[in-house]
Motif scaffolding. Structure first.
Motif, PDB file in Angstrom:
ATOM      1  N   UNK A   1      -6.087  19.511 107.757  1.00 30.70           N
ATOM      2  CA  UNK A   1      -6.324  19.839 109.158  1.00 30.70           C
ATOM      3  C   UNK A   1      -5.945  21.255 109.559  1.00 30.70           C
ATOM      4  N   UNK A   2      -5.112  21.909 108.757  1.00 30.40           N
ATOM      5  CA  UNK A   2      -4.664  23.244 109.138  1.00 30.40           C
ATOM      6  C   UNK A   2      -4.274  24.036 107.897  1.00 30.40           C
ATOM      7  N   UNK A   3      -4.186  25.341 108.063  1.00 32.04           N
ATOM      8  CA  UNK A   3      -3.724  26.194 106.975  1.00 32.04           C
ATOM      9  C   UNK A   3      -2.274  25.868 106.629  1.00 32.04           C
ATOM     10  N   UNK A   4      -1.488  25.519 107.641  1.00 29.15           N
ATOM     11  CA  UNK A   4      -0.088  25.134 107.392  1.00 29.15           C
ATOM     12  C   UNK A   4      -0.018  23.909 106.487  1.00 29.15           C
ATOM     13  N   UNK A   5      -0.868  22.912 106.761  1.00 25.01           N
ATOM     14  CA  UNK A   5      -0.906  21.711 105.926  1.00 25.01           C
ATOM     15  C   UNK A   5      -1.337  22.052 104.506  1.00 25.01           C
ATOM     16  N   UNK A   6      -2.262  23.001 104.360  1.00 26.12           N
ATOM     17  CA  UNK A   6      -2.705  23.414 103.027  1.00 26.12           C
ATOM     18  C   UNK A   6      -1.568  24.084 102.259  1.00 26.12           C
ATOM     19  N   UNK A   7      -0.826  24.968 102.923  1.00 31.77           N
ATOM     20  CA  UNK A   7       0.300  25.633 102.263  1.00 31.77           C
ATOM     21  C   UNK A   7       1.372  24.609 101.883  1.00 31.77           C
ATOM     22  N   UNK A   8       1.636  23.664 102.773  1.00 34.30           N
ATOM     23  CA  UNK A   8       2.604  22.611 102.453  1.00 34.30           C
ATOM     24  C   UNK A   8       2.152  21.829 101.226  1.00 34.30           C
TER      25      UNK A   8
END
Length: 198
Positions: A145-152
Motif C-alpha cells: 500500500x505504500x513505499x514505507x510498507x515496501x521498505x519494511x
C-alpha cells in the motif's frame, strides 16, 4: 505511486536529492537503431518526440522524453561469451493495477514479444523482457500500500532469506487476475525459503 518521506529517502543527510529520475539513454549500433526504436514504441505505447538518423527521443507520458536511443557507428554488441557484463542491469516501468500488467503482457505477446522472466519480488510483481540489444526491461505493479510498507518488507527476515522472489507463469497470472480472484491473494508472495539468485 507512493512516495517516501524525506527522512526515509535520505536518512536526514544534507545533500540535495533530485526531484525525479527523468530519462534513460541507450547506445546501439546503426544496424539495430530502427529495431530498437520500434521495440520501445511498442512496449511503452510510446511516441517519437524527435528523431534524426542517429538519435531518437521517445516519450509516453507528460515528460518530453523518458528514453533516448543513440546509434554509434562503432558500437559492438554485447558478447554472448562474456556474462555478466558491467553497466546497466535493467530499467523498470510501473503500472498502477494488476489488470494493466495483464493488458501489457497480452499486447506484447500479440506482437511476438514474450517475457524472459516473471517474478513476484514481494514488493512488486514483475515481468522482464529483453530488447533487441539484450537490455532488460521490467514492467511492474507495486504489491503493497505504500513505499514505507515496501521498505519494511525489504527489511523483513523473509526478504533477507529470499531477496530475489518467486517465479510465476504469466498465463496463470493472467487467468487469476481475469477470474476476479482477490487481488491481495494474487499479490501475496509465496514463501519458498532461501533463494539468493535467479
Amino acid at each position: 505511486m507512493a512516495s517516501l518521506s524525506d527522512d526515509l529517502c535520505k536518512d536526514n543527510r544534507p545533500e540535495l536529492s533530485p526531484q525525479a529520475l527523468c530519462h534513460v539513454v541507450l547506445r546501439t549500433s546503426p544496424s539495430q537503431y530502427e529495431r530498437m526504436i520500434e521495440f520501445y514504441l511498442l512496449v511503452l505505447g510510446g511516441r517519437v518526440s524527435h528523431k534524426t538518423h542517429r538519435l531518437c527521443f521517445l516519450g509516453y507520458d507528460e515528460e518530453h522524453h523518458r528514453l533516448a536511443i543513440i546509434a554509434y557507428p562503432h558500437a559492438v554488441p554485447k558478447s554472448a561469451n562474456v556474462k555478466p557484463v558491467v553497466g546497466l542491469h535493467h530499467m523498470a516501468f510501473g503500472f498502477p493495477k494488476l489488470s494493466d500488467l495483464v493488458t501489457s503482457y497480452e499486447q506484447k505477446k500479440s506482437a511476438g514479444i514474450m517475457p524472459d522472466w516473471c517474478v513476484n519480488h514481494g514488493m512488486t510483481i514483475s515481468m522482464y523482457y529483453n530488447d533487441p540489444d539484450g537490455n532488460q526491461v521490467e514492467f511492474q505493479v507495486d504489491t503493497l500500500d505504500s513505499a514505507r510498507a515496501a521498505v519494511d518488507y525489504m527489511n523483513s527476515p523473509e526478504f533477507e532469506e529470499n531477496p530475489v522472489g518467486v517465479d510465476f507463469d504469466p498465463e496463470e497470472f493472467c487467468r487469476r487476475v481475469k477470474s476476479g480472484e482477490d487481488e491481495e491473494a494474487i499479490k501475496r508472495r509465496p514463501n519458498i525459503g532461501k533463494r539468493d539468485r535467479r
